[in-house]
Design an enzyme around this catalytic site. Sequence first.
Site, PDB file in Angstrom:
ATOM      1  N   LYS A 234       0.919  -0.831  -0.506  1.00  0.00           N
ATOM      2  CA  LYS A 234       0.316   0.155   0.489  1.00  0.00           C
ATOM      3  C   LYS A 234       0.917   1.221  -0.062  1.00  0.00           C
ATOM      4  CE  LYS A 234      -3.890  -2.203   2.180  1.00  0.00           C
ATOM      5  NZ  LYS A 234      -5.104  -1.698   3.177  1.00  0.00           N
TER       6      LYS A 234
ATOM      7  N   GLY B 253      -2.834   0.380  18.642  1.00  0.00           N
ATOM      8  CA  GLY B 253      -1.731   0.541  17.167  1.00  0.00           C
ATOM      9  C   GLY B 253      -1.507   1.742  15.878  1.00  0.00           C
ATOM     10  N   ALA B 254      -0.148   1.811  16.074  1.00  0.00           N
ATOM     11  CA  ALA B 254      -0.221   2.378  15.413  1.00  0.00           C
ATOM     12  C   ALA B 254       0.748   2.859  13.842  1.00  0.00           C
ATOM     13  CB  ALA B 254       1.159   3.450  15.956  1.00  0.00           C
ATOM     14  N   GLY B 255       0.649   1.046  13.401  1.00  0.00           N
ATOM     15  CA  GLY B 255       1.231   0.790  12.010  1.00  0.00           C
ATOM     16  C   GLY B 255       0.602   1.618  10.866  1.00  0.00           C
TER      17      GLY B 255
END
Length: 297
Positions: free
Chosen positions: A71, A131-133
């Site tokens: 992506k 989550g900080a992905g």
Amino acid sequence: MEINGKTRTCGLLGNPVEHTQSPVIHNTLAQEMGINMTYVPFFVDNGQLETAVKGAFGLNLLGMNVTVPYKKDVIAYLDDIDGLAKKIGAVNTLVRTDNGYKGYNTDITGLLRAMKSDGVSIKDEEIIILGAGGVGRAVTYMCAANGAHRIYLLNRDDVKAEAVAAEVNRELRTESVTPMALSDYKKILTGLENRYVVIQCTSVGLAPDTDKVVIADSDFYHYIKYGYDLIYAPWETKFMKLVRANGGLAYNGLKMLLYQGIDAFELWNDCKVSDKDADKVYDKLCGKLRAESKGGD
């Protein structure tokens, strides 16, 4: 629908792609709406992304979806990129233009449509993002851009959470995003219970590891009003079970999948999908996933 010389092709670029549900969405919509289009998944091996994008354009493919792990990497091979996708830093939909593909991010517009369909608003709400992905970053941007009062971005690596929070705050000229180490979650368990909208953006709990959850402490779940797990296999994750057991409403990621697909389909075909057709696709997805979860075909 008959495939003939006028059939347009769309597809999915990713690695892996074997378990994708996207063909159900797009082929059902094409049939219901009488659009001469077919959709297939394409496995793209490591190092072959540029070749795949150029090949798709050379073969006159109408559009593509892009899934993990491409992506971000796909941006380098695009002719243009939509403003929202550029700010998010990730693309999941390619739309054919005269000179190449233009990239869009319909994951986030899809999540917003999914939440609205469930009667869940972001504006003025207090949000916890787990989550900080790549997904967490996109969801943080979406929440901040749509008027969330306060966003707590929790991540095991607090340095990564701080970087994402700084980027989003700077981009949107806000101070609404607060980064935190995941281990510090108890610091925000104050005030009224059932106060937070929590969006679970990690892969924790994904099949076959269905007994896992990011935060196991039951007390955390007393503070959740709405819980969204962006996983949709299994049908009900442990996160969702804990939310419901403590009085909150829980949703999986299937409607996000549905609406990101609908947004892409509308971009490719310059059309509008009706609520009736969206409901048909959703029912079909539900039936398929429930059958698979029980060991069916």
